[in-house]
Design an enzyme around this catalytic site. Structure first.
Site, PDB file in Angstrom:
ATOM      1  N   PRO A  28     -76.623  86.428   5.062  1.00 36.26           N
ATOM      2  CA  PRO A  28     -75.958  86.663   6.352  1.00 36.26           C
ATOM      3  C   PRO A  28     -74.432  86.745   6.194  1.00 36.26           C
ATOM      4  O   PRO A  28     -73.776  87.525   6.869  1.00 36.26           O
ATOM      5  CB  PRO A  28     -76.372  85.454   7.190  1.00 36.26           C
ATOM      6  CG  PRO A  28     -77.671  85.010   6.587  1.00 36.26           C
ATOM      7  CD  PRO A  28     -77.583  85.313   5.122  1.00 36.26           C
ATOM      8  N   SER A  30     -71.685  93.228   0.419  1.00 40.34           N
ATOM      9  CA  SER A  30     -70.930  94.006  -0.567  1.00 40.34           C
ATOM     10  C   SER A  30     -70.381  93.111  -1.676  1.00 40.34           C
ATOM     11  O   SER A  30     -70.380  93.484  -2.842  1.00 40.34           O
ATOM     12  CB  SER A  30     -69.755  94.717   0.112  1.00 40.34           C
ATOM     13  OG  SER A  30     -70.218  95.556   1.133  1.00 40.34           O
ATOM     14  N   PHE A  32     -81.953  91.153   5.572  1.00 38.79           N
ATOM     15  CA  PHE A  32     -82.175  92.599   5.405  1.00 38.79           C
ATOM     16  C   PHE A  32     -83.057  92.893   4.185  1.00 38.79           C
ATOM     17  O   PHE A  32     -82.841  93.882   3.484  1.00 38.79           O
ATOM     18  CB  PHE A  32     -80.846  93.364   5.218  1.00 38.79           C
ATOM     19  CG  PHE A  32     -79.773  93.096   6.225  1.00 38.79           C
ATOM     20  CD1 PHE A  32     -80.082  92.860   7.556  1.00 38.79           C
ATOM     21  CD2 PHE A  32     -78.424  93.118   5.867  1.00 38.79           C
ATOM     22  CE1 PHE A  32     -79.080  92.639   8.498  1.00 38.79           C
ATOM     23  CE2 PHE A  32     -77.418  92.903   6.793  1.00 38.79           C
ATOM     24  CZ  PHE A  32     -77.747  92.656   8.108  1.00 38.79           C
ATOM     25  N   GLU A  36     -80.890 102.366  -9.303  1.00 36.80           N
ATOM     26  CA  GLU A  36     -81.225 102.119  -7.898  1.00 36.80           C
ATOM     27  C   GLU A  36     -80.446 103.057  -6.980  1.00 36.80           C
ATOM     28  O   GLU A  36     -80.957 103.529  -5.974  1.00 36.80           O
ATOM     29  CB  GLU A  36     -80.926 100.664  -7.533  1.00 36.80           C
ATOM     30  CG  GLU A  36     -81.874  99.719  -8.241  1.00 36.80           C
ATOM     31  CD  GLU A  36     -81.409  98.271  -8.202  1.00 36.80           C
ATOM     32  OE1 GLU A  36     -81.692  97.559  -9.163  1.00 36.80           O
ATOM     33  OE2 GLU A  36     -80.740  97.877  -7.221  1.00 36.80           O
ATOM     34  N   GLN A  45     -75.651 133.965  15.039  1.00 38.95           N
ATOM     35  CA  GLN A  45     -74.848 133.822  13.820  1.00 38.95           C
ATOM     36  C   GLN A  45     -74.492 132.363  13.535  1.00 38.95           C
ATOM     37  O   GLN A  45     -74.500 131.928  12.385  1.00 38.95           O
ATOM     38  CB  GLN A  45     -73.576 134.658  13.916  1.00 38.95           C
ATOM     39  CG  GLN A  45     -72.895 134.766  12.562  1.00 38.95           C
ATOM     40  CD  GLN A  45     -71.571 135.487  12.640  1.00 38.95           C
ATOM     41  OE1 GLN A  45     -70.735 135.198  13.503  1.00 38.95           O
ATOM     42  NE2 GLN A  45     -71.362 136.422  11.738  1.00 38.95           N
ATOM     43  N   GLY A  79     -81.862 121.278  19.755  1.00 35.91           N
ATOM     44  CA  GLY A  79     -81.566 121.032  21.169  1.00 35.91           C
ATOM     45  C   GLY A  79     -82.153 119.692  21.611  1.00 35.91           C
ATOM     46  O   GLY A  79     -82.257 118.764  20.804  1.00 35.91           O
ATOM     47  N   GLU A  81     -68.592 103.147   0.780  1.00 37.96           N
ATOM     48  CA  GLU A  81     -67.197 102.767   0.486  1.00 37.96           C
ATOM     49  C   GLU A  81     -67.146 102.068  -0.878  1.00 37.96           C
ATOM     50  O   GLU A  81     -66.258 102.325  -1.690  1.00 37.96           O
ATOM     51  CB  GLU A  81     -66.643 101.825   1.584  1.00 37.96           C
ATOM     52  CG  GLU A  81     -66.435 102.490   2.938  1.00 37.96           C
ATOM     53  CD  GLU A  81     -67.746 102.823   3.659  1.00 37.96           C
ATOM     54  OE1 GLU A  81     -68.716 102.068   3.530  1.00 37.96           O
ATOM     55  OE2 GLU A  81     -67.796 103.866   4.351  1.00 37.96           O
TER      56      GLU A  81
HETATM   57  C1  LIG Z   1     -82.571  98.891   5.992  1.00 36.55           C
HETATM   58  C2  LIG Z   1     -81.869  97.992   5.017  1.00 36.55           C
HETATM   59  C3  LIG Z   1     -82.558  97.517   3.906  1.00 36.55           C
HETATM   60  C4  LIG Z   1     -81.929  96.669   2.991  1.00 36.55           C
HETATM   61  N1  LIG Z   1     -82.649  96.156   1.940  1.00 36.55           N
HETATM   62  C5  LIG Z   1     -82.078  95.210   1.145  1.00 36.55           C
HETATM   63  C6  LIG Z   1     -82.845  94.551   0.123  1.00 36.55           C
HETATM   64  O1  LIG Z   1     -84.026  94.860  -0.111  1.00 36.55           O
HETATM   65  N2  LIG Z   1     -82.250  93.573  -0.586  1.00 36.55           N
HETATM   66  C7  LIG Z   1     -80.959  93.207  -0.388  1.00 36.55           C
HETATM   67  O2  LIG Z   1     -80.495  92.315  -1.063  1.00 36.55           O
HETATM   68  N3  LIG Z   1     -80.206  93.810   0.565  1.00 36.55           N
HETATM   69  C8  LIG Z   1     -80.732  94.794   1.329  1.00 36.55           C
HETATM   70  N4  LIG Z   1     -79.982  95.400   2.313  1.00 36.55           N
HETATM   71  C9  LIG Z   1     -78.598  94.982   2.501  1.00 36.55           C
HETATM   72  C10 LIG Z   1     -77.563  95.997   2.074  1.00 36.55           C
HETATM   73  O3  LIG Z   1     -77.578  96.174   0.683  1.00 36.55           O
HETATM   74  C11 LIG Z   1     -76.209  95.524   2.615  1.00 36.55           C
HETATM   75  O4  LIG Z   1     -76.282  95.623   4.025  1.00 36.55           O
HETATM   76  C12 LIG Z   1     -75.059  96.323   2.078  1.00 36.55           C
HETATM   77  O5  LIG Z   1     -74.862  96.069   0.696  1.00 36.55           O
HETATM   78  C13 LIG Z   1     -73.746  96.015   2.815  1.00 36.55           C
HETATM   79  O6  LIG Z   1     -73.499  94.652   2.887  1.00 36.55           O
HETATM   80  P1  LIG Z   1     -73.146  93.990   4.326  1.00 36.55           P
HETATM   81  O7  LIG Z   1     -74.201  94.381   5.287  1.00 36.55           O
HETATM   82  O8  LIG Z   1     -72.901  92.556   4.124  1.00 36.55           O
HETATM   83  O9  LIG Z   1     -71.806  94.721   4.778  1.00 36.55           O
HETATM   84  P2  LIG Z   1     -70.329  94.192   4.492  1.00 36.55           P
HETATM   85  O10 LIG Z   1     -70.181  93.850   3.055  1.00 36.55           O
HETATM   86  O11 LIG Z   1     -69.985  93.152   5.498  1.00 36.55           O
HETATM   87  O12 LIG Z   1     -69.479  95.508   4.796  1.00 36.55           O
HETATM   88  C14 LIG Z   1     -68.991  95.860   6.108  1.00 36.55           C
HETATM   89  C15 LIG Z   1     -68.120  97.102   5.961  1.00 36.55           C
HETATM   90  O13 LIG Z   1     -66.997  96.812   5.117  1.00 36.55           O
HETATM   91  C16 LIG Z   1     -66.926  97.778   4.085  1.00 36.55           C
HETATM   92  N5  LIG Z   1     -66.385  97.188   2.856  1.00 36.55           N
HETATM   93  C17 LIG Z   1     -66.848  96.110   2.205  1.00 36.55           C
HETATM   94  N6  LIG Z   1     -66.114  95.880   1.101  1.00 36.55           N
HETATM   95  C18 LIG Z   1     -65.206  96.882   1.041  1.00 36.55           C
HETATM   96  C19 LIG Z   1     -64.166  97.222   0.134  1.00 36.55           C
HETATM   97  N7  LIG Z   1     -63.952  96.505  -0.979  1.00 36.55           N
HETATM   98  N8  LIG Z   1     -63.408  98.300   0.391  1.00 36.55           N
HETATM   99  C20 LIG Z   1     -63.618  99.038   1.506  1.00 36.55           C
HETATM  100  N9  LIG Z   1     -64.583  98.770   2.409  1.00 36.55           N
HETATM  101  C21 LIG Z   1     -65.367  97.713   2.178  1.00 36.55           C
HETATM  102  C22 LIG Z   1     -68.354  98.221   3.887  1.00 36.55           C
HETATM  103  O14 LIG Z   1     -68.403  99.476   3.227  1.00 36.55           O
HETATM  104  C23 LIG Z   1     -68.855  98.291   5.313  1.00 36.55           C
HETATM  105  O15 LIG Z   1     -68.471  99.496   5.898  1.00 36.55           O
HETATM  106  C24 LIG Z   1     -80.572  96.304   3.201  1.00 36.55           C
HETATM  107  C25 LIG Z   1     -79.876  96.807   4.297  1.00 36.55           C
HETATM  108  C26 LIG Z   1     -80.504  97.643   5.203  1.00 36.55           C
HETATM  109  C27 LIG Z   1     -79.726  98.175   6.363  1.00 36.55           C
END
Ligand SMILES: Cc1cc2nc3c(=O)[nH]c(=O)nc-3n(C[C@H](O)[C@H](O)[C@H](O)COP(=O)(O)OP(=O)(O)OC[C@H]3O[C@@H](n4cnc5c(N)ncnc54)[C@H](O)[C@@H]3O)c2cc1C
Length: 379
Positions: A129, A133, A157, A244, A281, A341, A369
């Site tokens: 939670p 990233s 997730f 991956e 077109q 549409g 990103e």
């Molecule tokens: C349908 C679905 C399935 C998933 N399945 C899995 C799974 O099986 N296992 C698992 O572990 N996870 C899973 N995930 C999680 C997914 O990998 C993460 O949601 C993703 O890596 C982004 O992390 P976050 O949600 O914490 O976003 P955050 O890290 O909070 O990012 C929020 C925003 O900040 C931006 N940001 C973050 N760091 C930087 C940076 N250094 N520079 C610029 N911008 C930045 C991000 O690009 C994003 O736009 C899943 C997610 C979804 C939606």
């Protein structure tokens, strides 16, 4: 446009039989699975029975010892069919791969055969939670106590999370504060006391996919379930992440190609002001742009797949493929909805479902990103 040269006649025969399986045993149930927010367990058993799970695992562990292109065929077919609830690629191409590449012989013998039959469904839990990233910031801990680790924390997730029987959990086993070096991978069975699951999360799209939260409260995980060496989790993740990410690129191009085919058919059949939408077109140019961009993306992805087979795919190549192709998919889906549409906004039309399903491609597997960060680091 440029013909594909990756696949042999055997791959194409395999494609035909997998496509038949998808059409006959997945597509007719998908809407019901979307309503219940998870696929039926029996589809996993059926896929195992037909040899569609863990195809590239060694035969001694229940696989078929096939090359990764067989997996690619399956990803492409699932994507074309809009079968977004099916988590086979994550199971076969990610989790089984980790076990095969980093696991001990005992671990492979114990888990790969039931994964190949579909008796065990698998997941990988990195995201929490509080962090996604920034993987080094995970808070889930695994502390040694005798022959066990005591696991505490929560994940969110998680694809295949609700149905999973086995999950690779990314946890901190060290306290050095050095981030990456404190991270390990643990194989945790779903029936372990203290391991609970949330309900499948309500998502914008991919509604049949049982993405959910996982909770670990003083879960005893045998030390024998450590995958690879302690403190090596981050290195293992980095090694596998390129593949991956390429999977996401493969799925993006195939799904978008299918959307383009559907849109071509729709715009040829739909008449406005006395002539087909396809005759205008603007439509012709949009269709041509999409065809050109998808052909360009396809060539790059196929080249990356060739490099995968030679174990030469670079982190930056995979990141480029993931971000560019998933962005392209989003753009193509949006254009295709527009050309449909109002019908394009109705979930009874495949294009509307594809539109909502595709949004996550730019987020998971590392956001686009983060992909650009990875590419920038190599410059
Ligand atoms: C349908 C679905 C399935 C998933 N399945 C899995 C799974 O099986 N296992 C698992 O572990 N996870 C899973 N995930 C999680 C997914 O990998 C993460 O949601 C993703 O890596 C982004 O992390 P976050 O949600 O914490 O976003 P955050 O890290 O909070 O990012 C929020 C925003 O900040 C931006 N940001 C973050 N760091 C930087 C940076 N250094 N520079 C610029 N911008 C930045 C991000 O690009 C994003 O736009 C899943 C997610 C979804 C939606």
């Amino acid at each position: 446009m440029i013909p594909r040269t990756l696949f042999t006649a055997e791959h194409e025969d395999f494609r035909k039989s997998f496509r038949r399986f998808v059409e006959e045993e997945i597509v007719p149930h998908h809407e019901r699975w979307e309503d219940q927010q998870h696929v039926d367990r029996t589809i996993w058993n059926r896929a195992g029975e037909l040899g569609f799970l863990c195809v590239n695992m060694p035969e001694e562990y229940g696989g078929s010892g096939a090359d990764r292109l067989y997996s690619v065929v399956m990803m492409e077919e699932l994507s074309r069919a809009g079968a977004s609830g099916i988590g086979f690629p994550l199971h076969t191409d990610i989790v089984a791969n980790y076990i095969n590449n980093f696991g001990s012989d005992e671990q492979k013998k114990k888990w790969l055969p039931p994964m190949a039959t579909g008796e065990m469904i698998s997941a990988i839990a990195m995201t929490e939670p509080g962090t996604g990233s920034d993987l080094q910031a995970v808070k889930t801990t695994a502390v040694i106590d005798g022959d066990d680790y005591i696991l505490n924390g929560s994940k969110t997730f998680i694809t295949n999370g609700y149905l999973c029987d086995l999950v690779i959990v990314v946890a901190k086993t060290g306290t050095s504060g050095a981030g990456a070096k404190d991270i390990s991978l643990l194989l945790v069975e779903a029936n372990s006391p203290g391991f609970t699951k949330g309900k499948p999360l309500k998502k914008v799209g991919m509604k049949a996919q049982d993405t959910c939260e996982l909770f670990f409260e003083n879960v005893r995980v045998p030390r024998a379930n450590l995958l690879g060496k302690e403190g090596n989790g981050f290195v293992a993740l980095m090694k596998e992440l390129a593949w991956e990410r390429l999977i996401i690129a493969v799925v993006s191009i195939s799904g978008a190609e299918r959307a383009l085919e559907q849109t071509l058919e729709y715009t040829r059949g739909r008449k406005v002001f006395g002539k087909p939408v396809a005759a205008y077109q603007n439509t012709r140019f949009k269709l041509a742009e999409m065809k050109a961009e998808l052909a360009i993306g396809r060539v790059f992805v196929d080249k990356c797949l060739e490099l995968v087979l030679q174990n030469k795919l670079g982190v930056d190549d995979a990141a480029a493929a993931k971000y560019w192709c998933s962005d392209l998919m989003g753009k193509v889906m949006d254009e295709c909805v527009q050309l449909h549409g109002g019908n394009g906004y109705m979930l009874e039309y495949p294009i509307a479902r594809a539109y909502v399903d595709c949004r996550a491609q730019r987020i998971y597997g590392g956001t686009n990103e983060i992909m650009k960060e990875l590419i920038a680091r190599t410059m």
